[in-house]
Design a protein around this motif. Structure first.
Motif, PDB file in Angstrom:
ATOM      1  N   UNK B  87       3.372 -34.059 -50.888  1.00  0.00           N
ATOM      2  CA  UNK B  87       4.758 -33.742 -51.232  1.00  0.00           C
ATOM      3  C   UNK B  87       5.331 -32.614 -50.387  1.00  0.00           C
ATOM      4  N   UNK B  88       5.111 -32.729 -49.066  1.00  0.00           N
ATOM      5  CA  UNK B  88       5.686 -31.744 -48.146  1.00  0.00           C
ATOM      6  C   UNK B  88       7.154 -32.068 -47.894  1.00  0.00           C
ATOM      7  N   UNK B  89       7.827 -31.170 -47.198  1.00  0.00           N
ATOM      8  CA  UNK B  89       9.225 -31.384 -46.836  1.00  0.00           C
ATOM      9  C   UNK B  89       9.227 -31.860 -45.388  1.00  0.00           C
ATOM     10  N   UNK B  90       9.338 -33.196 -45.188  1.00  0.00           N
ATOM     11  CA  UNK B  90       8.980 -33.793 -43.895  1.00  0.00           C
ATOM     12  C   UNK B  90       9.831 -33.314 -42.721  1.00  0.00           C
ATOM     13  N   UNK B  91      11.112 -33.001 -42.970  1.00  0.00           N
ATOM     14  CA  UNK B  91      11.963 -32.637 -41.833  1.00  0.00           C
ATOM     15  C   UNK B  91      12.170 -31.135 -41.731  1.00  0.00           C
ATOM     16  N   UNK B  92      11.229 -30.397 -42.303  1.00  0.00           N
ATOM     17  CA  UNK B  92      11.255 -28.949 -42.128  1.00  0.00           C
ATOM     18  C   UNK B  92      10.007 -28.560 -41.338  1.00  0.00           C
ATOM     19  N   UNK B  99       7.298 -21.212 -46.274  1.00  0.00           N
ATOM     20  CA  UNK B  99       8.235 -20.258 -46.877  1.00  0.00           C
ATOM     21  C   UNK B  99       8.809 -20.762 -48.200  1.00  0.00           C
ATOM     22  N   UNK B 100       8.977 -22.090 -48.333  1.00  0.00           N
ATOM     23  CA  UNK B 100       9.420 -22.604 -49.633  1.00  0.00           C
ATOM     24  C   UNK B 100       8.380 -22.262 -50.695  1.00  0.00           C
ATOM     25  N   UNK B 101       7.099 -22.333 -50.296  1.00  0.00           N
ATOM     26  CA  UNK B 101       6.034 -21.948 -51.228  1.00  0.00           C
ATOM     27  C   UNK B 101       6.180 -20.515 -51.713  1.00  0.00           C
TER      28      UNK B 101
END
Ligand SMILES: Nc1ncnc2c1ncn2[C@@H]1O[C@H](COP(=O)(O)OP(=O)(O)O)[C@@H](O)[C@H]1O
Ligand SMILES: [Mg+2]
Lengths: 283, 234
Positions: B87-92, B99-101
């Motif tokens: 569940x990563x943020x693919x286009x980041x 950093x979202x973490x």
């Protein structure tokens, strides 16, 4: 030629400002918010009411319009989008109904005659033979400032990164401690505020009327479809493609054809590149 | 006091029951493994602890009742999660994913980022790369790294080696061991392969059809022939 370039830049800036809030909701909230036009219309009317009917300073009128737009966005998320979660068709229909209700509300409150909005900044300047009002110049500068601020916000702050994260993977965002609900609410509020700000300038570019919300929604849909999902830069570029297209068609061919080429562009892009010129393929 | 203590947990997807009266506990600093075949309910169990799935029963963390807590609450309490599908943020970029973490642990960004880069030097080299263009092993590293950015005290890791090359599996296992030994993290890891699980965990729970059918140390479980056949490839 210079005329076309200047008018094109100005109209494109206005379109970019209007489309930005619509793109945010489409990319992050995954909703085709057809009631986006309501923010634009209400923004124009609130500005008219505060600054022209009540005689308050223009900046207060503008701030009031943005605040009411943001509040509308927030309420819409709370009262409609969230309860209908997971059903995009129901959300789209109810947002459209909401826009029509807002139109009636504006007729009741202000009558159905069109009104001329006094420009935010009066005056005209002649640049290379082109007549440019300070008003649309201000709209263009303002839209650039807002777009740059939005870009910095989305790229460089925790909340902005969380907005991107929610749009890409809600579960991933949730397990990072982000509350997707809260982020969506913030996004709806920002979108409403952007729409209302765009509405003040759009109304002073054309005129204030209860049906003025339709054209900007069509322009926004066009820009987002052609630009693709999730790209501030894409939105900016396509706003300029469409703005220049319209100005050129009006100047070279005929004013009646103004919107036709935009429609042709939309259909062409939908066929050749459904994810939009600057969008990414979604899986 | 147990780090996490679960009593009679049941979880449903609509009418289908995915967990039946599961009870388990993990002590501070301990690593335990949940072993089970595909569809046994391992992911549902971790999702339940995280507050992502509706359930009945009781979940306590350090003695406090956290049943029905939201994912954000659990993250703030110190639970980090590396889910099965990342569940990563693919286009980041890698860096932005990490950093979202840090969303709830903003004071610890520098410290945690250093720790993640020490564990996974590759993430430091690739910090500007979008995760959609990364290999499975690299994504697992970003996923674990993102969980570590939340300043966790307990880490939930769902089938960390599934689909990865053997060499990468060894690397991931080594990192999980270091997290426990050097940082004192409590770890719950799920696995289909009991041998791999035993190389990390002191205790094991066997999950079958949403039910805990066996639990104990490696030595205890190896005595059971039936179990040994099913899960240890004996
Ligand atoms: N989102 C879901 N909706 C409905 N059923 C699900 C969902 N996720 C898992 N299940 C079912 O719940 C059971 C347990 O699944 P899961 O927890 O993913 O097992 P495991 O991780 O051990 O492979 C399976 O029968 C699976 O089909
Ligand atoms: Mg699983």
């Amino acid at each position: 030629m210079m005329q076309i370039i200047i008018q094109g830049m100005l109209l494109s800036g206005l379109y970019a400002l209007i489309a930005m809030g619509f793109m945010l909701i489409f990319s992050i909230g995954r909703t085709l918010n057809l009631a986006y036009g309501a923010y634009i219309m209400v923004g124009g009317y609130i500005y008219f009411w505060l600054s022209q009917q009540l005689g308050m300073p223009k900046i207060v009128g503008f701030g009031g319009a943005v605040a009411v737009g943001a509040l509308m966005g927030l309420l819409k998320h709370r009262l409609i989008v969230k309860p209908l979660k997971g059903d995009p068709v129901a959300v789209e229909i109810s947002t459209l109904i909401l826009a029509v209700i807002m139109q009636s509300a504006m007729v009741l409150a202000f009558g159905d005659a069109s009104k001329i909005l006094l420009p935010l900044i009066p005056g005209v300047v002649t640049v290379a033979g082109a007549q440019v009002t300070y008003n649309i110049l201000a709209a263009t500068i303002m839209s650039w400032v807002i777009i740059l601020a939005l870009y910095a916000f989305v790229r460089g702050t925790h909340t902005g990164r969380a907005m991107q994260a929610v749009s890409m993977d809600e579960k991933g965002a949730a397990i990072s401690g982000v509350d997707p609900d809260r982020i969506n609410m913030i996004t709806w509020a920002i979108s409403g505020g952007l729409g209302a700000a765009g509405g003040v300038f759009f109304a002073s570019y054309t005129q204030l009327s209860p049906s003025m919300w339709v054209a900007p929604v069509i322009i926004s849909v066009a820009i987002v479809i052609v630009g693709g999902i999730g790209s501030i830069i894409g939105t900016l570029i396509v706003a300029h493609i469409i703005g220049f297209l319209e100005i050129t068609v009006v100047a070279v061919l005929a004013p009646e054809l103004r919107g036709v080429f935009t429609m042709v562009l939309i259909i062409g892009v939908l066929i050749m590149r459904p994810q939009g010129l600057f969008g990414r393929e979604e899986h | 006091m147990s780090m996490i203590e679960i009593e009679n947990l049941s979880a449903f997807y609509g009418k289908a029951q995915a967990l039946r009266n599961v009870s388990l506990r993990v002590e501070p600093g301990e690593t335990i493994a949940i072993v089970g075949a595909n569809g046994a309910g391992k992911s549902t169990l971790l999702d339940s602890i995280m507050g992502l799935v509706k359930n009945t029963g009781t979940i306590r963390m350090e003695g406090q009742d956290v049943t029905g807590a939201k994912p954000g609450d659990m993250v703030r309490r110190g639970v980090g999660y590396a889910p099965e599908r990342f569940n990563l943020f693919p286009h980041m970029t890698v860096r932005d994913n990490l950093l979202v973490g840090a969303y709830t642990a903003r004071e610890d960004i520098d410290k945690n980022m250093d720790a993640v880069h020490r564990l996974f030097p590759r993430l430091a080299e690739r910090e500007g790369q979008e995760t959609s263009t990364q290999s499975g092993g690299e994504r697992q590293m970003v996923s674990l790294g993102r969980a570590l950015m939340t300043s966790p005290r307990i880490l939930l890791v769902d089938e960390p080696t599934i689909g990865l090359a053997p060499k990468v599996c060894v690397e991931i296992a080594e990192v999980l061991r270091r997290l426990s030994a050097e940082m004192g993290l409590t770890v719950i890891v799920t696995e289909q392969n009991a041998n791999f699980a035993l190389s990390l965990a002191s205790r094991l729970y066997v999950l079958e059809g949403g039910h805990v059918t066996a639990e104990g140390t490696a030595v205890e479980l190896a005595k059971d022939d039936q179990l040994a056949k099913s899960y240890f490839g004996a």
